[in-house]
Design an enzyme around this catalytic site. Structure first.
Site, PDB file in Angstrom:
ATOM      1  N   ASP A  29     -21.462   0.269  -9.353  1.00  0.00           N
ATOM      2  CA  ASP A  29     -21.411   0.871  -8.022  1.00  0.00           C
ATOM      3  C   ASP A  29     -20.786  -0.150  -7.082  1.00  0.00           C
ATOM      4  O   ASP A  29     -20.758  -1.347  -7.392  1.00  0.00           O
ATOM      5  CB  ASP A  29     -22.808   1.275  -7.521  1.00  0.00           C
ATOM      6  CG  ASP A  29     -22.762   2.444  -6.541  1.00  0.00           C
ATOM      7  OD1 ASP A  29     -22.100   2.293  -5.499  1.00  0.00           O
ATOM      8  OD2 ASP A  29     -23.367   3.494  -6.817  1.00  0.00           O
ATOM      9  N   SER A  83     -28.616   8.158   4.978  1.00  0.00           N
ATOM     10  CA  SER A  83     -28.462   9.513   4.443  1.00  0.00           C
ATOM     11  C   SER A  83     -28.659   9.577   2.939  1.00  0.00           C
ATOM     12  O   SER A  83     -28.852  10.660   2.383  1.00  0.00           O
ATOM     13  CB  SER A  83     -27.081  10.073   4.800  1.00  0.00           C
ATOM     14  OG  SER A  83     -26.054   9.283   4.216  1.00  0.00           O
ATOM     15  N   ASN A  84     -28.616   8.432   2.249  1.00  0.00           N
ATOM     16  CA  ASN A  84     -28.842   8.404   0.804  1.00  0.00           C
ATOM     17  C   ASN A  84     -30.297   8.682   0.434  1.00  0.00           C
ATOM     18  O   ASN A  84     -30.593   9.184  -0.660  1.00  0.00           O
ATOM     19  CB  ASN A  84     -28.473   7.037   0.214  1.00  0.00           C
ATOM     20  CG  ASN A  84     -27.035   6.620   0.397  1.00  0.00           C
ATOM     21  OD1 ASN A  84     -26.744   5.436   0.435  1.00  0.00           O
ATOM     22  ND2 ASN A  84     -26.127   7.579   0.522  1.00  0.00           N
ATOM     23  N   LEU A  85     -31.214   8.318   1.311  1.00  0.00           N
ATOM     24  CA  LEU A  85     -32.626   8.237   0.931  1.00  0.00           C
ATOM     25  C   LEU A  85     -33.275   9.581   0.687  1.00  0.00           C
ATOM     26  O   LEU A  85     -34.374   9.648   0.125  1.00  0.00           O
ATOM     27  CB  LEU A  85     -33.406   7.462   1.993  1.00  0.00           C
ATOM     28  CG  LEU A  85     -32.880   6.038   2.276  1.00  0.00           C
ATOM     29  CD1 LEU A  85     -33.805   5.319   3.248  1.00  0.00           C
ATOM     30  CD2 LEU A  85     -32.707   5.233   0.993  1.00  0.00           C
ATOM     31  N   ASP A 118     -19.805  11.342  -8.576  1.00  0.00           N
ATOM     32  CA  ASP A 118     -19.866  12.570  -7.786  1.00  0.00           C
ATOM     33  C   ASP A 118     -18.480  13.093  -7.425  1.00  0.00           C
ATOM     34  O   ASP A 118     -18.321  13.775  -6.421  1.00  0.00           O
ATOM     35  CB  ASP A 118     -20.684  12.339  -6.505  1.00  0.00           C
ATOM     36  CG  ASP A 118     -20.033  11.310  -5.571  1.00  0.00           C
ATOM     37  OD1 ASP A 118     -19.027  10.700  -5.968  1.00  0.00           O
ATOM     38  OD2 ASP A 118     -20.539  11.124  -4.449  1.00  0.00           O
ATOM     39  N   ASN A 119     -17.478  12.763  -8.245  1.00  0.00           N
ATOM     40  CA  ASN A 119     -16.119  13.208  -7.931  1.00  0.00           C
ATOM     41  C   ASN A 119     -15.327  13.369  -9.215  1.00  0.00           C
ATOM     42  O   ASN A 119     -15.614  12.746 -10.248  1.00  0.00           O
ATOM     43  CB  ASN A 119     -15.442  12.216  -6.990  1.00  0.00           C
ATOM     44  CG  ASN A 119     -15.260  10.864  -7.644  1.00  0.00           C
ATOM     45  OD1 ASN A 119     -14.213  10.576  -8.215  1.00  0.00           O
ATOM     46  ND2 ASN A 119     -16.288  10.011  -7.576  1.00  0.00           N
ATOM     47  N   CYS A 143     -20.823  16.934  -1.821  1.00  0.00           N
ATOM     48  CA  CYS A 143     -22.193  17.076  -1.329  1.00  0.00           C
ATOM     49  C   CYS A 143     -22.310  16.754   0.154  1.00  0.00           C
ATOM     50  O   CYS A 143     -23.185  17.289   0.837  1.00  0.00           O
ATOM     51  CB  CYS A 143     -23.129  16.183  -2.144  1.00  0.00           C
ATOM     52  SG  CYS A 143     -23.392  16.767  -3.828  1.00  0.00           S
ATOM     53  N   CYS A 160     -12.850  14.861  10.956  1.00  0.00           N
ATOM     54  CA  CYS A 160     -14.093  15.224  10.269  1.00  0.00           C
ATOM     55  C   CYS A 160     -14.858  13.940   9.987  1.00  0.00           C
ATOM     56  O   CYS A 160     -14.802  13.002  10.777  1.00  0.00           O
ATOM     57  CB  CYS A 160     -13.794  16.020   9.000  1.00  0.00           C
ATOM     58  SG  CYS A 160     -12.846  15.111   7.758  1.00  0.00           S
TER      59      CYS A 160
END
Length: 392
Positions: free
Chosen positions: A63, A70-72, A131-132, A189, A350
């Site tokens: 990683d 926002s991950n939690l 995630d991609n 997501c 965005c």
């Protein structure tokens, strides 16, 4: 690692050892095994926790992101105190605290065609927690070339998928998904959302598949795709056969070395991508302006329309209202566009760029030839112009 289990290990893994299908030999096989997890996020979190708890002897994590607030909601490896720190540092501390018998190795880098074979080589099993699409195809192709099976997982909103690919005689990811979807077809997501518990379900299934494979027990998902609907709590399984014309695992493969997966998937390095969707810089398009140009226009008092195409909840976290931004969620753009002034420049933004690209494409198609996208979105503004702005 070899030899019998220590007294501490016998106590720690007693509930495994007492299962006839696992027993002492199965637990020893786990201790002698190694698993690499790509991504320490939503899927990687439960997979890493359960593989460490199960006693896999060597566990690797790839990683490159920092822990964000926002991950939690779903990335249970990390806690509030870890916000702003390296995900790998957070993961290592959690996993070593969970099981000191497991050797943890970390690779703080973005997985790409230049390093994938080296990083993925030498492991008994891989868990793909990306995630991609570029990373999924990259992991698949590298694992096929290395002869290493991997557990696949994907999540969006209430729906999940899981399988085991690149197992001997079984299909690979490309056998099921020969070509990636158009880059604008499937939201990520960050755009569409995900039920926080869903990656826990799918990531635990991936860990389960790894444990069975390493211990040599049961039937894995190789040759099957498991479909999960968490809203209705339904599971379905579809059989998958190897594709004899597969470009990677077929008898006459046309892809024999790793390729440019961003180009293959029709995206760019700027997409909200591997490792949790953090902002990354990429080459600007002709229809982009950067945040420094926007700041210049603001400071010069130039007249323009600044349109934010994110959702209401994102606006509530952070916004550019103080420089004149107006919220128009992407789904409402066709109706709202009727109120735009075609004689004034339109700057669209965005979170990090992709939705702005789509908005600009639509606006130019309906006659707003002066519409441009803010490259990198509001994340780029926060990183380069206003570091005090909250990020998510």
């Amino acid at each position: 690692m070899s030899g019998g289990l220590s007294r501490d290990e016998l106590v720690r893994y007693g509930r495994h050892v007492s299962i006839p299908e696992v027993g002492l030999r199965g637990q020893e096989r786990l201790r002698e095994s190694s698993v690499l997890i790509v991504g320490a996020g939503g899927l990687g979190s439960p997979a890493a926790l359960y593989l460490a708890a199960a006693g896999v002897g060597r566990l690797g994590l790839v990683d490159h992101d920092l822990v964000e607030l926002s991950n939690l909601q779903r990335q249970v490896l990390h806690d509030t105190n870890a916000v702003g720190t390296s995900k790998l540092d957070s993961a290592r501390a959690r996993l070593e605290g969970l099981n000191p018998h497991v050797a943890i190795e970390t690779f703080e880098t973005r997985l790409d065609s230049g390093n994938a074979l080296e990083i993925l080589g030498g492991w008994d099993f891989v868990v793909d927690g990306s995630d991609n699409f570029p990373t999924r195809y990259l992991v698949n192709d590298a694992c096929v070339m290395l002869g290493t099976p991997f557990a696949y997982g994907a999540i969006l909103r209430f729906e999940g998928q899981a399988s085991v690919f690149a197992a001997p005689g079984g299909p690979c990811y490309r056998c099921l998904f020969r070509d990636p979807p158009p880059p604008d077809l499937v939201p990520n997501c960050a755009e569409a959302g995900v039920l926080g518990v869903l990656p826990g379900i799918v990531g635990s299934i991936q860990a389960n598949e790894a444990i069975k494979w390493l211990a040599g027990i049961g039937d894995t998902l190789a040759g099957r795709l498991l479909l999960i609907d968490a809203l209705r709590m339904e599971f379905r399984s579809l059989d998958i056969a190897p594709d004899p014309e597969c470009a990677v695992c077929g008898p006459e493969p046309s892809v024999t070395e790793l390729i440019d997966y961003e180009r293959f998937c029709g995206g760019s390095p700027r997409d909200e991508a591997a490792g949790g969707g953090a902002h990354t810089e990429g080459a600007m398009h002709d229809l982009d302006i950067d945040v420094h140009e926007l700041k210049r226009r603001v400071d010069a008092g130039e007249s323009f329309q600044l349109i934010d195409v994110r959702e209401d909840y994102e606006w509530a976290i952070c916004n550019l209202e103080d420089v004149g931004a107006r919220l128009v969620p992407l789904a409402t753009l066709p109706q709202a566009a009727e109120s735009f002034d075609a004689s004034e420049p339109l700057i669209i933004h965005c979170r990090s760029g992709p939705r702005g690209d789509r908005a600009v494409e639509y606006l130019r198609a309906v006659g707003f030839d002066n519409a441009v996208n803010l490259a990198g979105g509001i994340l780029a503004w926060a990183e380069e112009i206003d570091p005090a702005m909250p990020q998510y």
